[in-house]
Design an enzyme around this catalytic site. Structure first.
Site, PDB file in Angstrom:
ATOM      1  N   LYS A 180       0.854  -1.206   0.000  1.00  0.00           N
ATOM      2  CA  LYS A 180       0.000   0.000   0.000  1.00  0.00           C
ATOM      3  C   LYS A 180       0.874   1.233   0.000  1.00  0.00           C
ATOM      4  O   LYS A 180       2.053   1.178   0.386  1.00  0.00           O
ATOM      5  CB  LYS A 180      -0.929   0.029   1.213  1.00  0.00           C
ATOM      6  CG  LYS A 180      -0.241   0.040   2.594  1.00  0.00           C
ATOM      7  CD  LYS A 180       0.149   1.394   3.145  1.00  0.00           C
ATOM      8  CE  LYS A 180       0.797   1.278   4.528  1.00  0.00           C
ATOM      9  NZ  LYS A 180       1.647   2.383   4.906  1.00  0.00           N
TER      10      LYS A 180
ATOM     11  N   PRO B 154      10.045  -4.930   0.629  1.00  0.00           N
ATOM     12  CA  PRO B 154      10.935  -4.792   1.788  1.00  0.00           C
ATOM     13  C   PRO B 154      10.204  -4.348   3.052  1.00  0.00           C
ATOM     14  O   PRO B 154       9.276  -3.536   2.988  1.00  0.00           O
ATOM     15  CB  PRO B 154      11.949  -3.732   1.332  1.00  0.00           C
ATOM     16  CG  PRO B 154      11.324  -3.042   0.178  1.00  0.00           C
ATOM     17  CD  PRO B 154      10.356  -3.978  -0.455  1.00  0.00           C
TER      18      PRO B 154
ATOM     19  N   GLY C 177       7.461   1.392   4.713  1.00  0.00           N
ATOM     20  CA  GLY C 177       6.218   2.174   4.718  1.00  0.00           C
ATOM     21  C   GLY C 177       5.198   1.663   3.726  1.00  0.00           C
ATOM     22  O   GLY C 177       4.233   2.349   3.393  1.00  0.00           O
ATOM     23  N   LEU C 178       5.405   0.437   3.239  1.00  0.00           N
ATOM     24  CA  LEU C 178       4.498  -0.129   2.229  1.00  0.00           C
ATOM     25  C   LEU C 178       3.544  -1.167   2.834  1.00  0.00           C
ATOM     26  O   LEU C 178       2.767  -1.799   2.114  1.00  0.00           O
ATOM     27  CB  LEU C 178       5.310  -0.743   1.078  1.00  0.00           C
ATOM     28  CG  LEU C 178       6.189   0.252   0.298  1.00  0.00           C
ATOM     29  CD1 LEU C 178       7.069  -0.475  -0.705  1.00  0.00           C
ATOM     30  CD2 LEU C 178       5.331   1.297  -0.417  1.00  0.00           C
TER      31      LEU C 178
ATOM     32  N   SER D 233       1.712  -6.185   7.476  1.00  0.00           N
ATOM     33  CA  SER D 233       0.260  -6.149   7.738  1.00  0.00           C
ATOM     34  C   SER D 233      -0.505  -6.817   6.604  1.00  0.00           C
ATOM     35  O   SER D 233      -1.492  -7.519   6.832  1.00  0.00           O
ATOM     36  CB  SER D 233      -0.216  -4.709   7.868  1.00  0.00           C
ATOM     37  OG  SER D 233       0.452  -4.073   8.917  1.00  0.00           O
ATOM     38  N   SER D 234      -0.041  -6.585   5.385  1.00  0.00           N
ATOM     39  CA  SER D 234      -0.707  -7.193   4.236  1.00  0.00           C
ATOM     40  C   SER D 234      -0.537  -8.716   4.258  1.00  0.00           C
ATOM     41  O   SER D 234      -1.478  -9.464   3.949  1.00  0.00           O
ATOM     42  CB  SER D 234      -0.132  -6.604   2.942  1.00  0.00           C
ATOM     43  OG  SER D 234      -0.846  -7.056   1.822  1.00  0.00           O
TER      44      SER D 234
ATOM     45  N   ASP E  27      -2.749  -1.659  10.686  1.00  0.00           N
ATOM     46  CA  ASP E  27      -3.065  -1.568   9.246  1.00  0.00           C
ATOM     47  C   ASP E  27      -3.758  -2.807   8.688  1.00  0.00           C
ATOM     48  O   ASP E  27      -4.179  -2.804   7.534  1.00  0.00           O
ATOM     49  CB  ASP E  27      -1.763  -1.492   8.423  1.00  0.00           C
ATOM     50  CG  ASP E  27      -1.088  -0.160   8.503  1.00  0.00           C
ATOM     51  OD1 ASP E  27      -1.659   0.733   9.127  1.00  0.00           O
ATOM     52  OD2 ASP E  27       0.014  -0.041   7.928  1.00  0.00           O
TER      53      ASP E  27
HETATM   54  O1  C5P Z   1      -0.110  -1.438  15.119  1.00  0.00           O
HETATM   55  P1  C5P Z   1       1.293  -1.685  14.662  1.00  0.00           P
HETATM   56  O2  C5P Z   1       1.915  -2.877  15.321  1.00  0.00           O
HETATM   57  O3  C5P Z   1       1.449  -1.693  13.194  1.00  0.00           O
HETATM   58  O4  C5P Z   1       2.107  -0.417  15.164  1.00  0.00           O
HETATM   59  C1  C5P Z   1       3.495  -0.410  15.323  1.00  0.00           C
HETATM   60  C2  C5P Z   1       3.862   0.694  16.298  1.00  0.00           C
HETATM   61  O5  C5P Z   1       3.594   1.978  15.734  1.00  0.00           O
HETATM   62  C3  C5P Z   1       3.076   0.672  17.599  1.00  0.00           C
HETATM   63  O6  C5P Z   1       3.711  -0.113  18.562  1.00  0.00           O
HETATM   64  C4  C5P Z   1       3.070   2.117  18.012  1.00  0.00           C
HETATM   65  O7  C5P Z   1       4.279   2.442  18.650  1.00  0.00           O
HETATM   66  C5  C5P Z   1       3.067   2.865  16.695  1.00  0.00           C
HETATM   67  N1  C5P Z   1       1.715   3.294  16.270  1.00  0.00           N
HETATM   68  C6  C5P Z   1       1.152   4.417  16.867  1.00  0.00           C
HETATM   69  N2  C5P Z   1      -0.089   4.819  16.459  1.00  0.00           N
HETATM   70  C7  C5P Z   1      -0.757   4.165  15.483  1.00  0.00           C
HETATM   71  C8  C5P Z   1      -0.177   3.036  14.858  1.00  0.00           C
HETATM   72  C9  C5P Z   1       1.061   2.643  15.280  1.00  0.00           C
HETATM   73  O8  C5P Z   1       1.737   5.043  17.761  1.00  0.00           O
HETATM   74  N3  C5P Z   1      -1.943   4.604  15.113  1.00  0.00           N
END
Ligand code: C5P
Length: 300
Positions: free
Chosen positions: A21, A106, A110-111, A115-116, A148
């Site tokens: 994404k 990779p 940021g892609l 999550s995908s 995500d």
């Molecule tokens: O949810 P995910 O594991 O992808 O997020 C990785 C890290 O990014 C979280 O541990 C958090 O530190 C940060 N994050 C955040 N706010 C969000 C999404 C992610 O602070 N809305």
């Protein structure tokens, strides 16, 4: 990149594609009491895929094999393993399953590829094991895996809020080509959020403008803003990224945007103008020595 279907039968296995994404905009509305950040982001899937092959297991439990050009953690550390375990545990299934990940996208770019991969695993196992859960049920499991993940169960174009897990599909068709410029550095999402300094007036200004454009169905104008409120934090942490973006922009190819917490820099080109995309790709390689790929919006 060529458009491909999400599911394909391969022998007695099921191949599932997990698209990348890009964030067409990314606003931070502030920090939440739980430490996460409240987001308003428009995300679009693109037609560049990791591949996940699900086959009958030869060993007890879940066996995960990682291959392909990009690194991914093996075994239980991989989000695919956690997604598979979560789905099987939630529905009291105990099966022997072999999952082979071909990692093309990779990590730390940021892609959204991890999550995908998680979303594709939920959808793939749901289909392969004939569990027959609707996507909205899978979406209830998604936040346990990552903010995500829910987006990848929906899309291909959506406005996401909350931690990112509340997804509202945007029905407007927004066809585009994008050049994804892939610097040889990765950005740590938790570190970029931890380094983020909130700017409330900027958030309000960007949010009002973007919501106005969404109401008018003008996603093309949203993209032109290149609004990413994580950019300052990401540039402060990832050495050379700000300079790289400035160099790319000095080539005169238009405004570039950062995807997610970085490190991918992209710019959008009108669909149909493949020739221009190829010229820019060549220019970025020639003048800056940076690898890039041409993608288009994904159709599912
Ligand atoms: O949810 P995910 O594991 O992808 O997020 C990785 C890290 O990014 C979280 O541990 C958090 O530190 C940060 N994050 C955040 N706010 C969000 C999404 C992610 O602070 N809305």
């Amino acid at each position: 990149m060529v458009d491909k279907e999400q599911f394909e039968t391969v022998g007695d296995g099921l191949l599932v594609r997990a698209p990348a994404k890009i964030n067409l905009s990314l606003l931070v509305a502030g920090q939440r009491p739980d430490g996460y950040h409240e987001l308003e982001t428009i995300m679009a899937k693109v037609n560049w895929y990791d591949e996940i092959l699900i086959e009958p297991g030869l060993k007890a439990g879940i066996e995960l094999i990682c291959q392909g050009p990009q690194w991914a953690p093996a075994g239980e550390e991989n989000i695919i393993y956690r997604a598979a375990k979560l789905l099987l545990n939630s529905f009291g299934r105990s099966v022997d399953i072999k999952i082979t990940l071909t990692k093309n996208i990779p990590a730390g770019s940021g892609l959204g590829s991890a999550s995908s991969d998680a979303a594709a695993t939920l959808m793939g196992l749901n289909r392969y094991l004939d569990i027959q859960l609707p996507n909205r049920q899978l979406a209830k499991l998604a936040p346990q895996l990552g903010s995500d993940v829910a987006f990848f169960l929906n899309g291909p174009l959506a406005q996401c809020s909350g931690k990112g897990e509340k997804t509202k599909k945007l029905n407007k068709k927004f066809n585009f080509l994008a050049l994804l410029i892939l610097p040889d550095v990765s950005a740590s999402t938790p570190k970029v959020y931890a380094n983020y300094k909130h700017n409330q007036p900027l958030y309000e200004k960007l949010s009002n403008q973007i919501n106005l454009y969404i109401q008018k169905n003008r996603i093309d104008l949203v993209v032109k803003m290149c609004a990413n409120m994580l950019q300052t934090s990401s540039f402060g942490l990832v050495e050379g990224l700000a300079e790289l973006k400035a160099k790319i922009e000095s080539l005169g190819i238009g405004p570039c945007c950062l995807s997610g917490s970085g490190s991918t820099i992209f710019f959008i080109i009108e669909r149909g103008d493949e020739e221009r995309a190829r010229q820019y790709k060549h220019k970025v390689k020639e003048k800056i020595g940076c690898k890039s790929i041409i993608v288009s919006n994904n159709r599912w």
